[in-house]
Design a protein around this motif. Structure first.
Motif, PDB file in Angstrom:
ATOM      1  N   HIS A   1      21.662  -9.740 131.855  1.00 32.41           N
ATOM      2  CA  HIS A   1      21.833 -10.636 130.707  1.00 32.41           C
ATOM      3  C   HIS A   1      20.490 -11.257 130.345  1.00 32.41           C
ATOM      4  O   HIS A   1      19.721 -11.659 131.214  1.00 32.41           O
ATOM      5  CB  HIS A   1      22.860 -11.726 131.024  1.00 32.41           C
ATOM      6  N   LYS A   2      20.221 -11.357 129.057  1.00 31.67           N
ATOM      7  CA  LYS A   2      18.905 -11.813 128.596  1.00 31.67           C
ATOM      8  C   LYS A   2      18.560 -13.229 129.050  1.00 31.67           C
ATOM      9  O   LYS A   2      17.379 -13.583 129.119  1.00 31.67           O
ATOM     10  CB  LYS A   2      18.827 -11.731 127.067  1.00 31.67           C
ATOM     11  N   SER A   3      19.543 -14.050 129.399  1.00 27.60           N
ATOM     12  CA  SER A   3      19.266 -15.419 129.835  1.00 27.60           C
ATOM     13  C   SER A   3      18.916 -15.517 131.318  1.00 27.60           C
ATOM     14  O   SER A   3      18.425 -16.548 131.761  1.00 27.60           O
ATOM     15  CB  SER A   3      20.474 -16.319 129.560  1.00 27.60           C
TER      16      SER A   3
ATOM     17  N   LYS B   1      28.089  -5.600 137.573  1.00 26.47           N
ATOM     18  CA  LYS B   1      28.418  -6.977 137.193  1.00 26.47           C
ATOM     19  C   LYS B   1      28.625  -7.865 138.426  1.00 26.47           C
ATOM     20  O   LYS B   1      29.007  -7.391 139.498  1.00 26.47           O
ATOM     21  CB  LYS B   1      29.654  -7.007 136.308  1.00 26.47           C
TER      22      LYS B   1
ATOM     23  N   ILE C   1      29.551 -11.222 134.884  1.00 25.33           N
ATOM     24  CA  ILE C   1      28.272 -11.384 134.208  1.00 25.33           C
ATOM     25  C   ILE C   1      27.335 -10.277 134.673  1.00 25.33           C
ATOM     26  O   ILE C   1      27.197 -10.033 135.878  1.00 25.33           O
ATOM     27  CB  ILE C   1      27.669 -12.768 134.516  1.00 25.33           C
TER      28      ILE C   1
ATOM     29  N   LEU D   1      22.262 -19.931 131.430  1.00 26.95           N
ATOM     30  CA  LEU D   1      23.427 -19.173 130.966  1.00 26.95           C
ATOM     31  C   LEU D   1      24.718 -19.925 131.259  1.00 26.95           C
ATOM     32  O   LEU D   1      25.643 -19.927 130.449  1.00 26.95           O
ATOM     33  CB  LEU D   1      23.469 -17.792 131.635  1.00 26.95           C
TER      34      LEU D   1
ATOM     35  N   LYS E   1      22.528  -3.308 138.496  1.00 28.22           N
ATOM     36  CA  LYS E   1      23.154  -3.577 137.203  1.00 28.22           C
ATOM     37  C   LYS E   1      24.658  -3.832 137.268  1.00 28.22           C
ATOM     38  O   LYS E   1      25.266  -4.228 136.278  1.00 28.22           O
ATOM     39  CB  LYS E   1      22.861  -2.444 136.225  1.00 28.22           C
TER      40      LYS E   1
END
Length: 138
Positions: free
Chosen positions: A127-129, A51, A123, A95, A49
């Motif tokens: 991220h959902k994308s 970034k 990022i 994204l 997780k």
């Protein structure tokens, strides 16, 4: 190298093996059908997780040029930092396209006041994308 030996790919090039190349990816490989893929390896000594940092050049490259771009996320096991894992994302363009559009808009809005030469973007892999495949133990 194992995939090359097993004849799963035709060839590969580690562009940053000797030194930083400045290219917006770390590897290229050619599939058996001749298609070229670009791999950007994002590593961390922390968990999945954490970034990932991308340059504006990486985002521009993916948005403008490449459909076959993959993020290879290498990270440490939450319970044992010496154990590494890999997850692969093949849909980063979903994204990166809107990010590219927004940074281009910002550049145009500055209109002579300043120039944006490079941007670093953090990022989250969650991220959902972004869709990452199953975890692979390394």
């Amino acid at each position: 190298e194992k995939q090359l030996q097993r004849k799963q790919i035709d060839n590969f090039n580690w562009v940053n093996k000797e030194k930083e190349s400045g290219k917006p990816y770390d590897f290229t490989f050619q599939a058996l059908d001749g298609e070229v893929f670009y791999l950007d390896v994002k590593t961390t000594n922390y968990g999945f997780k954490q970034k990932m940092i991308f340059s504006s050049q990486e985002i521009d490259f993916v948005n403008e040029c490449v459909n076959k771009y993959c993020i290879y996320r290498v990270y440490s096991d939450d319970n044992n930092k010496n154990i590494k894992h890999l997850k692969i994302c093949k849909n980063a363009k979903e994204l990166f396209k809107p990010i590219h559009e927004k940074t281009e808009f910002l550049k145009s809005e500055l209109d002579g006041m300043a120039n944006i030469e490079t941007v670093k973007l953090a990022i989250l892999p969650a991220h959902k994308s972004l869709v990452f495949e199953q975890e692979i133990a390394l």
